[in-house]
Design a protein around this motif. Structure first.
Motif, PDB file in Angstrom:
ATOM      1  N   ALA A 218       0.854  -1.185   0.000  1.00 37.64           N
ATOM      2  CA  ALA A 218       0.000   0.000   0.000  1.00 37.64           C
ATOM      3  C   ALA A 218       0.891   1.237   0.000  1.00 37.64           C
ATOM      4  O   ALA A 218       2.036   1.190   0.436  1.00 37.64           O
ATOM      5  CB  ALA A 218      -0.921   0.007   1.216  1.00 37.64           C
ATOM      6  N   LEU A 228      -5.936  -0.202   5.595  1.00 41.15           N
ATOM      7  CA  LEU A 228      -5.364  -1.542   5.497  1.00 41.15           C
ATOM      8  C   LEU A 228      -6.462  -2.555   5.803  1.00 41.15           C
ATOM      9  O   LEU A 228      -7.187  -2.413   6.792  1.00 41.15           O
ATOM     10  CB  LEU A 228      -4.206  -1.709   6.482  1.00 41.15           C
ATOM     11  CG  LEU A 228      -3.073  -0.676   6.374  1.00 41.15           C
ATOM     12  CD1 LEU A 228      -2.013  -0.942   7.431  1.00 41.15           C
ATOM     13  CD2 LEU A 228      -2.460  -0.687   4.988  1.00 41.15           C
ATOM     14  N   CYS A 230      -7.706  -6.338   6.801  1.00 37.94           N
ATOM     15  CA  CYS A 230      -7.185  -7.456   7.593  1.00 37.94           C
ATOM     16  C   CYS A 230      -8.233  -8.553   7.735  1.00 37.94           C
ATOM     17  O   CYS A 230      -9.436  -8.286   7.743  1.00 37.94           O
ATOM     18  CB  CYS A 230      -6.776  -6.979   8.989  1.00 37.94           C
ATOM     19  SG  CYS A 230      -5.607  -5.604   8.989  1.00 37.94           S
ATOM     20  N   THR A 274     -11.091  -3.409   8.846  1.00 33.63           N
ATOM     21  CA  THR A 274     -10.174  -2.432   8.256  1.00 33.63           C
ATOM     22  C   THR A 274      -9.555  -1.585   9.357  1.00 33.63           C
ATOM     23  O   THR A 274     -10.194  -1.290  10.371  1.00 33.63           O
ATOM     24  CB  THR A 274     -10.895  -1.506   7.258  1.00 33.63           C
ATOM     25  OG1 THR A 274     -11.974  -0.837   7.932  1.00 33.63           O
ATOM     26  CG2 THR A 274     -11.431  -2.285   6.090  1.00 33.63           C
ATOM     27  N   TYR A 288       3.533  -3.772   8.339  1.00 34.51           N
ATOM     28  CA  TYR A 288       2.503  -3.898   9.372  1.00 34.51           C
ATOM     29  C   TYR A 288       1.939  -5.308   9.373  1.00 34.51           C
ATOM     30  O   TYR A 288       1.841  -5.964   8.331  1.00 34.51           O
ATOM     31  CB  TYR A 288       1.368  -2.899   9.125  1.00 34.51           C
ATOM     32  CG  TYR A 288       1.719  -1.469   9.454  1.00 34.51           C
ATOM     33  CD1 TYR A 288       1.328  -0.885  10.654  1.00 34.51           C
ATOM     34  CD2 TYR A 288       2.452  -0.694   8.568  1.00 34.51           C
ATOM     35  CE1 TYR A 288       1.651   0.428  10.964  1.00 34.51           C
ATOM     36  CE2 TYR A 288       2.794   0.619   8.865  1.00 34.51           C
ATOM     37  CZ  TYR A 288       2.385   1.171  10.068  1.00 34.51           C
ATOM     38  OH  TYR A 288       2.719   2.463  10.371  1.00 34.51           O
ATOM     39  N   HIS A 308       1.270  -6.116   5.583  1.00 30.64           N
ATOM     40  CA  HIS A 308       1.132  -4.993   4.652  1.00 30.64           C
ATOM     41  C   HIS A 308       2.444  -4.223   4.585  1.00 30.64           C
ATOM     42  O   HIS A 308       2.996  -3.841   5.621  1.00 30.64           O
ATOM     43  CB  HIS A 308       0.021  -4.032   5.102  1.00 30.64           C
ATOM     44  CG  HIS A 308      -1.339  -4.643   5.139  1.00 30.64           C
ATOM     45  ND1 HIS A 308      -2.113  -4.789   4.013  1.00 30.64           N
ATOM     46  CD2 HIS A 308      -2.059  -5.156   6.171  1.00 30.64           C
ATOM     47  CE1 HIS A 308      -3.263  -5.360   4.349  1.00 30.64           C
ATOM     48  NE2 HIS A 308      -3.246  -5.592   5.642  1.00 30.64           N
ATOM     49  N   LEU A 310       3.793  -0.838   3.722  1.00 32.73           N
ATOM     50  CA  LEU A 310       3.290   0.520   3.529  1.00 32.73           C
ATOM     51  C   LEU A 310       4.431   1.453   3.118  1.00 32.73           C
ATOM     52  O   LEU A 310       5.427   1.590   3.835  1.00 32.73           O
ATOM     53  CB  LEU A 310       2.625   1.042   4.805  1.00 32.73           C
ATOM     54  CG  LEU A 310       2.089   2.476   4.747  1.00 32.73           C
ATOM     55  CD1 LEU A 310       1.008   2.594   3.676  1.00 32.73           C
ATOM     56  CD2 LEU A 310       1.547   2.906   6.102  1.00 32.73           C
TER      57      LEU A 310
END
Length: 657
Positions: A218, A228, A230, A274, A288, A308, A310
Motif C-alpha cells: 500500500a 489496510l 485485515c 479495516t 505492518y 502490509h 506501507l
C-alpha cells in the motif's frame, strides 16, 4: 485513589483504607464493584470475627484494614473502601468511597490455549505481579532447557523466538514469526522467584491451512489517510482487533498509546476488518501486521494473519514551465546533523542522479536550505523545463528515503470551442515516445488517478478517441456528440516511469440541441432568427428594406412600375411617336423636293438641315433588356442620317432615374 494489588491463589492479603478524623466513629464499608456484597463494620465494633473470609478492623484513629484470606482466582476484581455519612433522612444511607483497589490474582501454574497460522506470526504478552518486575524472566518449550532473558528493556533473540523483559510493567513479550508445524508445543512463560517459579503454560497450535489473503503493498501520501484490510478467524469475532508495525529487527511491536488515536478500526464483513491510519507521516512507513487479539487473566495473545508493506510518499509537486518549484523533505530529528540528499531516482543506487546535498553550495537553477529546527530540507528548482519532470528522492544515508513526483505543466495552454452535438479535435505536443493519456479534472493528481478517458493503451472510450502523429510529435484527441457538460478543464499528459508532462486544455461547448431552436428563436434568433424566423418577422420589418426589394419587387413593381413604367413608357412612346412623325415629315419633304428639282434617286444628295430647336432626326432604337420594361428608358444618339431611308430602332436602356 486507585491501588493495584497482584497476588497468588491461596495467599492472604490486607488492604489499608485511610479516612479523616471526623469519620472515626462512622460505620466502615468494604464493597466489591459490580458483584457485591457489602461488608460492614459498625462503629461499635473494633473488628469482625476471625472466622470470616473478609475481615474488617478499625483503629478508630485514621484507618481501617481489610483482610481477604485464602484468595482464589475468583476473588480478582475491583473493590472500594468507604465510610457512611449521616444525612437529614435517616432512611437513606450515604457512603463516601475513599479508595479503589484492583486485585489481580495469579495462579502459579495456569494454562492458556493460543491459535496461530502457518507462515504467519504470533505475539504473546505474559503478565506477572509488579513485585517481581525486576526478577529474571524465562521461556521454556516443552521439557527443553529454560531460555533466560538476561537483558531487560530490549529485545533478545534465541533462534526464531524474540523476547523482551519489560521491567516497568512486569511483562514478558514473546514474538515468533514464520511459524511452521515444528513450532507447535507448550511454552512455559515464567519468572524466577526465590523459592519457586511463577509461570503460565502457553499451548500453541499452528494451523496449516488458512484462508487469509496474501501480503499486500500500500502507498500513502503524507498528511492523508490509508486503509489496510485485515482478516481474522470468525470464531474470534468478539475479540479486540489489533495492528502492529515491525521494527528494525523485524519484530512486530505494539502501537504506542499516543498513536492509538490515529488508528480507526471497523468490521466491514464477516472475518474482515479495516484499520485506517489518519494523518500519515514519514515515520509510518514500514511493514505492518494485523490480526485478532485475545485476552486472558495471565496473558494477551495476538494471532497475526495479514502483512502490509506501507510506502509513504510526499505529495506531488506541480510546476509550470519557466517558473520555480520547491521540493520539501521532512526528516527525523535524529538525522538533523547528517547530510541530506535530493536525487532524481532513488539515492545510493546506480542510476540515481544527484541533484544537490545539504553540504553543497547552490548550483545553477538549484538552491537548497536545511532548517534543522523544523527538521526540513528544502530544494528550489527554478526555470523549470519539461526534462525536469520525474521522481525525486529525499534521503539521509540509505536508511531514510522518501520520494515525490515533480509534474511539469507546459506554459502554453490549449483552448477549444465547439457546439453542442458537434465534435472537437484537440492536438497536444509530446516530447518523448512514451505513454500518453487524456484526462479531466481541476487537480492533476485527481486527473491522473480517477479521470483518464483515453490513452496509448486504450485508444477508444465511448465518445473519446486518440490518434498519434509520431513524426510530428503530436497526439490528437477527438470528442464527438458534445454536450454542455463536456465543458471544463482537461489535460494532455505524457508519462514515463513516474515522469509526467502536462498540457492544460480548456474546452467550451456552446449552444443547445435541435429542440432549442424554439429557445434560440427568442434569444439567438435576434441574431440568427432574424435570418430564420426573421423571414417571418423581417418580412414585415426588414422586408420594408428587402421585401420592399423582394415583395417590393412584386409590390413596387406593381406600384413603382405603375408610376415609372406608366410615366416612362408614356414619355418614351410619346417622344418616339413625335420623332417618328417628324422624321416622316422630313422624308416626305425630301421626296417632294427631289421631284420638283428632277433629282433622281440614284444621285446622292445631302439632306438639308432643318432647324428644329437644334433637334436632328436620330436613329431611335428600342431593344428589350433582360430586366423589366419598367426599368428601361429611351436613349438618343446624335448620329446624322446619311442613307436615303431612315431606320427607326427602338433602344431601351436601364432606367437611370
Amino acid at each position: 485513589m486507585t491501588v493495584i494489588q497482584d497476588e497468588y491463589v491461596g495467599q492472604t492479603i490486607t488492604f489499608h483504607c485511610e479516612y479523616d478524623d471526623k469519620f472515626k466513629s462512622h460505620t466502615k464499608v468494604f464493597y466489591r464493584l459490580k458483584e457485591g456484597p457489602v461488608h460492614v463494620l459498625n462503629s461499635s465494633q473494633s473488628s469482625q470475627s476471625s472466622e470470616e473470609k473478609i475481615i474488617l478492623s478499625d483503629s478508630h484513629e485514621d484507618q481501617f484494614t481489610v483482610t481477604i484470606r485464602d484468595i482464589s482466582a475468583d476473588d480478582g476484581g475491583v473493590y472500594l473502601c468507604g465510610v457512611e455519612r449521616y444525612g437529614s433522612d435517616p432512611s437513606i444511607t450515604h457512603i463516601s468511597f475513599i479508595k479503589e483497589i484492583q486485585l489481580n490474582v495469579y495462579s502459579r501454574n495456569a494454562s492458556v490455549q493460543v491459535q496461530a497460522y502457518s507462515s504467519k506470526s504470533v505475539f504473546i504478552t505474559c503478565k506477572f505481579p509488579q513485585e517481581f518486575r525486576r526478577n529474571k524472566k524465562f521461556i521454556q518449550k516443552d521439557s527443553s532447557q529454560k531460555i533466560i532473558v538476561d537483558e531487560q528493556n530490549q529485545w533478545v533473540r534465541h533462534d526464531k523466538v524474540h523476547m523482551y523483559d519489560d521491567s516497568s510493567e512486569g511483562l514478558l513479550k514473546v514474538f515468533i514469526s514464520d511459524l511452521t508445524a515444528a513450532d507447535e508445543g507448550t511454552y512455559r512463560c515464567g519468572v524466577n522467584i526465590t523459592d519457586d517459579d511463577l509461570f503460565t503454560d502457553v499451548k500453541l497450535t499452528v494451523n496449516q491451512v488458512d484462508h487469509f489473503r496474501a501480503s499486500s503493498k500500500a502507498s500513502a501520501v503524507i498528511g492523508e489517510s490509508v486503509k489496510l484490510t485485515c482478516d481474522f478467524p470468525e470464531k474470534h469475532g468478539e475479540t479486540f482487533k489489533h495492528i502492529c508495525r515491525e521494527n528494525e529487527q523485524k519484530i512486530c511491536e505494539n502501537i504506542s498509546s499516543s498513536e492509538q488515536k490515529r488508528f480507526e478500526f471497523s468490521v466491514s464483513s464477516a472475518g474482515v476488518f479495516t484499520a485506517i491510519i489518519s494523518n500519515v507521516s514519514e515515520r509510518d512507513a514500514g511493514v505492518y501486521w494485523c490480526g485478532a487479539e485475545t485476552r486472558d487473566t495471565h496473558l494477551t495473545s495476538v494471532s497475526l494473519t495479514n502483512q502490509h508493506q506501507l510506502t509513504v510518499t510526499m505529495p506531488p509537486v506541480v510546476g509550470r514551465e519557466g517558473d520555480s518549484s520547491e521540493i520539501k523533505c521532512p526528516y527525523n530529528a535524529k538525522h538533523s546533523r547528517e547530510v541530506k540528499h535530493l536525487c532524481k531516482g532513488k539515492c545510493f543506487t546506480k542510476d540515481a542522479q544527484n541533484i544537490i546535498r545539504s553540504n553543497e553550495v547552490n548550483k545553477p537553477r538549484i538552491s537548497a536550505k536545511d532548517e534543522t529546527e523544523l527538521n526540513l530540507f528544502t530544494v528550489t528548482l527554478s526555470e523549470l523545463r519539461a526534462e525536469d519532470a520525474g521522481i525525486y528522492w529525499c534521503a539521509v544515508r540509505d536508511e531514510f528515503n522518501l520520494h515525490t513526483e515533480l509534474m511539469i505543466v507546459m506554459k502554453d495552454a490549449v483552448t477549444r470551442e465547439a457546439s453542442v452535438g458537434g465534435s472537437v479535435s484537440i492536438s497536444c505536443q509530446f516530447f518523448r515516445n512514451h505513454m500518453r493519456f487524456f484526462c479531466r479534472g481541476d487537480q492533476l493528481n485527481i486527473c491522473v488517478r480517477d479521470g483518464v478517458r483515453v490513452s496509448s493503451n486504450k485508444r477508444t472510450n465511448g465518445r473519446f478517441s486518440v490518434t498519434d502523429e509520431t513524426s510530428a510529435g503530436v497526439f490528437t484527441v477527438n470528442i464527438t456528440d458534445l454536450t454542455e457538460e463536456d465543458s471544463g478543464k482537461y489535460w494532455c499528459a505524457e508519462e514515463s516511469s513516474g515522469s509526467f508532462i502536462f498540457t492544460e486544455v480548456h474546452l467550451r461547448v456552446i449552444g443547445e440541441t435541435t429542440s432549442s431552436y424554439t429557445e434560440r428563436e427568442t434569444s439567438q434568433d435576434k441574431e440568427k432568427s432574424e435570418t430564420t424566423s426573421s423571414y417571418t418577422e423581417r418580412e414585415t420589418s426588414q422586408d420594408k428594406e428587402k421585401s420592399e426589394t423582394t415583395t417590393s419587387d412584386t409590390e413596387r413593381e406593381k406600384s413603382q412600375d405603375k408610376e415609372k413604367s406608366g410615366s416612362s413608357m408614356i414619355v418614351a412612346v410619346s417622344v418616339g411617336l413625335i420623332l417618328l412623325a417628324v422624321c416622316l415629315v422630313l422624308v416626305l419633304l425630301k421626296i417632294k423636293y427631289n421631284r420638283k428639282h428632277g433629282i433622281g434617286s440614284s444621285t446622292p444628295a445631302q439632306l438639308p438641315i432643318i432647324p428644329s430647336d437644334g433637334l436632328l432626326c436620330t436613329s431611335v432604337s428600342f431593344q428589350k433588356h433582360e430586366e423589366s420594361l419598367s426599368d428601361a428608358a429611351l436613349a438618343f444618339s446624335n448620329e446624322e442620317i446619311h442613307s436615303d431611308y431612315t431606320t427607326v430602332i427602338y433602344h431601351i436602356v436601364p432606367n437611370s432615374f
